[in-house]
Structure formats: structure tokens, C-alpha cells
Design an enzyme around this catalytic site. Sequence first.
Site, PDB file in Angstrom:
ATOM      1  N   ASP A   1       1.240  -1.187   0.202  1.00  0.00           N
ATOM      2  CA  ASP A   1      -0.287   0.021  -0.112  1.00  0.00           C
ATOM      3  C   ASP A   1       0.879   0.981   0.014  1.00  0.00           C
ATOM      4  OD1 ASP A   1       0.784  -1.085   2.944  1.00  0.00           O
ATOM      5  OD2 ASP A   1      -0.854   0.578   3.288  1.00  0.00           O
ATOM      6  N   GLU A   2       0.592   2.984  -0.733  1.00  0.00           N
ATOM      7  CA  GLU A   2       1.101   3.692  -0.345  1.00  0.00           C
ATOM      8  C   GLU A   2       2.512   3.467  -1.104  1.00  0.00           C
ATOM      9  OE1 GLU A   2      -1.903   5.296   3.413  1.00  0.00           O
ATOM     10  OE2 GLU A   2      -0.516   4.907   3.572  1.00  0.00           O
TER      11      GLU A   2
ATOM     12  N   TRP B   1      -9.180  -2.239   1.555  1.00  0.00           N
ATOM     13  CA  TRP B   1      -9.398  -0.870   2.436  1.00  0.00           C
ATOM     14  C   TRP B   1      -9.940   0.521   2.442  1.00  0.00           C
ATOM     15  CZ3 TRP B   1      -6.257   3.603   3.911  1.00  0.00           C
ATOM     16  CH2 TRP B   1      -5.010   3.447   2.804  1.00  0.00           C
TER      17      TRP B   1
ATOM     18  N   TYR C   1     -12.198   0.177  10.826  1.00  0.00           N
ATOM     19  CA  TYR C   1     -10.931   1.050  10.965  1.00  0.00           C
ATOM     20  C   TYR C   1     -10.815   0.856  13.058  1.00  0.00           C
ATOM     21  CZ  TYR C   1      -7.945  -0.004   7.193  1.00  0.00           C
ATOM     22  OH  TYR C   1      -7.242   0.161   6.060  1.00  0.00           O
TER      23      TYR C   1
ATOM     24  N   TRP D   1      -4.516   0.268  13.840  1.00  0.00           N
ATOM     25  CA  TRP D   1      -2.968   1.264  13.118  1.00  0.00           C
ATOM     26  C   TRP D   1      -3.110   1.371  14.608  1.00  0.00           C
ATOM     27  CZ3 TRP D   1      -0.765  -0.968   9.161  1.00  0.00           C
ATOM     28  CH2 TRP D   1      -1.434  -1.504   8.776  1.00  0.00           C
TER      29      TRP D   1
ATOM     30  N   GLU E   1      -0.737   4.588  15.604  1.00  0.00           N
ATOM     31  CA  GLU E   1       0.082   5.843  15.430  1.00  0.00           C
ATOM     32  C   GLU E   1      -0.694   7.128  16.946  1.00  0.00           C
ATOM     33  OE1 GLU E   1      -0.750   5.549  10.631  1.00  0.00           O
ATOM     34  OE2 GLU E   1      -1.458   5.021  13.258  1.00  0.00           O
TER      35      GLU E   1
END
Length: 758
Positions: free
Chosen positions: A328-329, A400, A425, A475, A477
Site C-alpha cells: 500500500d501507499e 481497505w 478501522y 493502527w 499511531e
Amino acid sequence: MEIFKKGVFLFVLTSLSAFTTQAQTVHSLIPQPTTLKEVPGTFSLTPELRISSSPAFTGAAKLWSEQSFGKALTVSPLSGNQSGLAQVIFEQKKATNPADSDAESYQLRIEANRIHLTAATVAGAQRGVQTLLQLADLQPDPRQLPGLNLTDAPRFGYRGMHLDVSRHFFDLDFVKRYIDLMALYKFNTFHWHLTDGAGWRLEIEKYPALTQRAAWRTHRTWKEWWASPRRYSREGDPNAYGGYYTQDEARELVAYAARRGITVIPEIEMPGHSEEVLAVYPHLSCSGEPYANSEFCLGNDSTFTFLEDVLTEVLDIFPSKYIHIGGDEASTKAWKKCPKCQRRIKEHNLADEHALQSYAVRRMDQFLEKKGRKMIGWDEILHGDTPEAPLAEGATVMSWRGESGGIAAAQKGHDVIMTPGGYVYFDSYQANPTTQPEAIGGFLPLKKVYGYEPIPKELTPTQAKHVLGAQANIWTEYVPTMEHLEYMVFPRLLALSEVVWSDSSARDWPGFQRRLQDHYLLLQRRNVNYYRPGVDLEILANFQPNEWAARVEFRSEQYQPEIRYTLDGSEPTARSSRYAGPFSVKESASIKAALYRDGAAIGPVAALPVDFHKAFGKPITYGIRYTNSYPAQGDGTLVNGNRGSFTYGDQQWLGFEGIDMDVTIDLEKVQPLQEVQIGLMQLTGPGVYMPRYVEVSLSQDGKTFSAPVRVERTVPESVNSLVIKDVTVPLDGQSARYIRIFAKNNKGYMFADEIRVH
């Protein structure tokens, strides 16, 4: 983490008090079993029980006794004579049909002197064990199990939970606890996100620098590190933050999960999100310099040697059929300038850099296929998927970025795991952000998770068979501790468990909500720091211009709440009107409401003005069109009377991305005006800002407008918490028919919910 602890003691007392007065029912099981009937009798759990099992189910029987009594009791071979003392029987029986669900189906009967669990497979026995464990924790006395007869089987074969241990490292004991709770709610797949730019978390013997350096960074929190030069540290440095799992620890977790019927799928990120690797092995980047690139150089053969070496060790640790390669990304910026990458594109007749990534994905898939494994990747692995260079046939796509990637993959014949950000998410806010610890953004309440349907309507029945199941992602973060992580995951995990296990026809939100009340006791007994149902009320007024009325509704996370309200702006009391359901108001009102229990308010007063203002329902034109991705209710959004909530995804906030707002409202007649108010939002995390200024100008003919009255921004960019504010522009009785409102975009997104004219 004080925000998590506040009010917990009182909540526990009131919840446990409720359980002493309410009769327990076996129908509180989550996820909902396929069939369930109560039968007479209560089975008493004592260490003197006689446990017998078919050979294949001995491990499941021992696990049940360990979890139930704190030690492994003797498990005897199953024999023909099963009469006598109270007993627990684990019996393997031949599958009745070849359906996929038989792999995890089971039957359970509890009577006064016997528990009888039957299944065709070990996985089925493991699911039955978790039902027994859950059932005990739901009872006021966990030693007394109610009589029942149930059959059960899952809807989907893939039921996953994800955990990001790169942004924040979580020790092995916590990951085991996470596995235990997953198993209790019948998830069968643990997606372990082991590598990312914030830290490498798995020992690789051939590349020791990955855990000596790339596993450690200079700042503890991801947010602080992201705002810094983003440097890595060394193991042993007194200020280093991070950690990793040894290969023996990873194997230990794999075995621990397998005993509970859970497969561990590792994720090794490639080709992007690899800053930590390229910092310690810079020759694998396009620049050859540390801290310059995030993507592997795909024109460098050493890149594939490294990745295959890493995956060879990963495959030796993880026996899972699937291996996740990320995908991804990934930025193409460095590849466009890299001579090696451009040479690779030319040599293989690739169309562009996206096709170069697709080439790398296919190459890794071929490597895994030779090893007898299958590849999973995020939906970006579809980039470059063309008839000339198709995605590998055996690749599975994890969708996603909404559901479009999953739909496209299924239509092309690829297996799909649905994990769209808007529904699963769990790092998103689950309540008003002003009442919650900082999160990455978004809004995902429990009810929305429960309402998710993993099979998109766009798929035919044949294509729908490619949807293996669904998964929630967490996730980290903004999730630095174990307590915080549990707070974000529970009870949303329970809602998803029913989505992926129970038949869609059996799902029922009121029924789930009732059963959930019993699970708070279970979560408390297991010391889970779950999100407590909020005591804040939400007031919604749905305006209906054709009827000149507003339909008012109150929403609460409390179960069967007592809500008292007023319409004249006075403070509600225990004697105020009690809310019984939605009602209509036909003139402006000032609504206030609060939750009550036993004659006392238990939460703050919520307020909402119902305003039939002069611009309500009037024609509006746009000098600059709003952003297509946030169209709310279309052109009439800003004058439909409805106020937006605390999330810009509620279809009431009209979005302007990188552009100004310029609208003109026709009041249809000249009239005196006192002020214009516009509702605006700021939430800097996802890039939502207040405008630099708002200007209002007036006209009687729609052609000639007065000099604008300007109001400068009053909320500085430095305020990173959620702010919803009405900006008021005074007009001091001037007369006009047309009103032009201009808001200057500061940067990023600008959201407006209603323009009110008085």
C-alpha cells in the site's frame, strides 16, 4: 490515561448491581448461534468432573479445563459407557455434508449432569470450547451453566483482527491476551503487522541490523517521532524506544494461537513503508543513502534477494497458508528518477511505474507460490493489473480504501477480504472527539460496525463467493498503551464478530444491544479496558421543508435510556417530558435534554436550536462547486435546516477541498436582516481548518452587491482538538433579497453545515 478510568468504579457497581436483579439467559451469546434452545437443568462446574474426549479433541478438552479451572484436568479417552458422574464429553463425529461451514461447525448440549460437545473437526471443537468459556463468564455464578441445546456454524471462513505493532510495540503477553479475546468471540485469523516505517519487529537472523537498529527509534510516541527528523536508534541506547519479537517468541505465539483455533498471518511491508529497512541497508534504496527513500529500489536485484531471504525465515516461523506483503501507499517518485528502475521498466516492457510495482508484486507472489504459500496484499496490488500483466491468479486482495478494490478484484476472479476504513478501522473515533483521547480521525460508532455487510450488492452470487470474509484493523499511531488499545477495540470487536460469524438474516441491532449488556460483566471479569457507553445525548432535527416541520430524535448509547427534555430553552428536570420516540415541531424551538436514572441526571445537558430561519429551504447557487467526495445532501445542504454532528462524514457537512466557498441565497423577497450565521468545523488531524475569513455582501436585485462585511478567523491553527463554531456576521437591519457568503479556504478541507439568516 485518566480519561479511560473516570467513572469506571461507579459503572462497575451499577452494572454488577443490575446483574444481581436480572435473570441471566443463554441468549446473551455473541456472536449469535445458528440455533439455540433452553433445556431444563443447570450444570455445576467442579474440579471433580469426569472429562472424556475423542483423541483428536484432547487438546481442546485440556484447553477448556485449563481456562475453566486454572489447571489441566485429566482427560480420559472416550469410551462406550458414558453414564455415572457428572461429565464433559468432547466427541468427534463425521461431517454430515461437505459444506465449508462444517470445518468450524459444532453442536453443544448442556444438561444437569452432562456437557456434550460434538464436531467434525478440531476447529469446530475449538469454537465450542469458546462458547463454553463465554457462557460461564456471562453467568452471575460462572460455576453454574444453564441447560441448552445449540448448533452453530460460521457464515465466513475468514474472520480477522489486525494489530499494528510497528507504530507502538506491544509485548508478547499482551498479544497473547489479544488472541484470547479474539478466540472468545470466534475470530480465526490474527493479522500481525510486524514491519513499517516506525519500526521493524521481527528477528531476522541473516539481517541482524533490522533488530539492532531498525527496531528502535528516537522518540517514544509515533506523533513525536513523526514531527522529528525521524531517526532510528540502537538497541541498548538509553533513550531508544521500540522492541522486537525473537523468532522463538513468534513461534510461541503461533503455537499459542493455534491451540485456540487462530491462524497468525505475518505482514512484511513492501515495496513502500520501508524507511526503517532502508535506513540500515541503504543500498536497497534508489538513492543509496539512508533517510532518503521509503520505497525499495525495484530495479535492484539485491532488493529481491533481501526480500526473499527475509520471507524464507518468515515462512519457517509462520505455517499460515497466507503471507501478507503490504503493497500500500507506495510512492513512484524515486522510481521515476532511478536509472535501475527505468531500465527494469524498459527490459520488461512495462507501461509505467505502477506496472513496475505490479511486476514486483508478481515476482514475490511467484516466490511464495513455489514455497507452497499464497499472497495477500492491500488493494493497491491491483495497480498495473492489466491483461498484458495480470495480478497473480492466487493473490488475495485486502480491500481497505472503501470497497471498490474488493469489488474489482472479485469481479476479476480474485479472492477478497473486506476491511474498508469506514466500517472496520478501529483507530477511528467511536464518540464525540471532544470527549475522547486523540485519534487519527473518522467516526465509527458501535452501531455502524454492526450494520456492515461484507458482501457488496454490486457482486453477482458467483463473484460474491470470492469474498472470504472481513477483518478489522487497529493502527497504533495514536494508541501508545495496552489500555488504550483495548479501549479502541472493545466492544466494537463484539459487533464485528456477529457480522462475520452469524447469518445476515439473524442480525438484529436491538437484540444485539440487549445481549451486549451482559457482556459488560464478562469484559469486567477479564479486566478489559473497554469503551464505556457514553452519557452524552445526541439531538437530531430532520427538517422537512414541504411540511414546514422538523422531526426531532434523541440518541443515546445507554440501553433503554430515560431521557427528559424541554422545548423552551429551560433546563430539564426529572419532571420534564419523558422522551418516548421521535416527534415533530413546527416552529422554532430551543431543545434541551438530559439522561436520568433514579430521579437524578447522569450526564450533561444537550442543547439544539430548531431554527426555521429566513434562508430555510430557499434557492441557493454556487459560484464555486463543493468537493465531489463530500457532497452531503447536495446543493440544498446549507439551507436545509439540519445541523451537522461532530463528524464530517454524517452527510450534513458540505466539504470544500483546497477551494473557497462562494454561495448566493435568494430569500425571494426584500426584507430586513440582522445577521448571518454559518456553522464551521476545525479538526487539524485529518486536515480540516476554519476559513481565514468569512465575508457577507447584500443585494436587492442579485446583480449589484454591497461592500462585504468581513469576520476574521477566531480559531488558530494550533488548536488541534475538534472545534465546531458558528461564525456570526452582523447586518444591523439592512434590507436585501440576495445574500452572498464567501469563505476563504485556509488550507486543506473546509466544512460548513448550515447558513442561517435572521
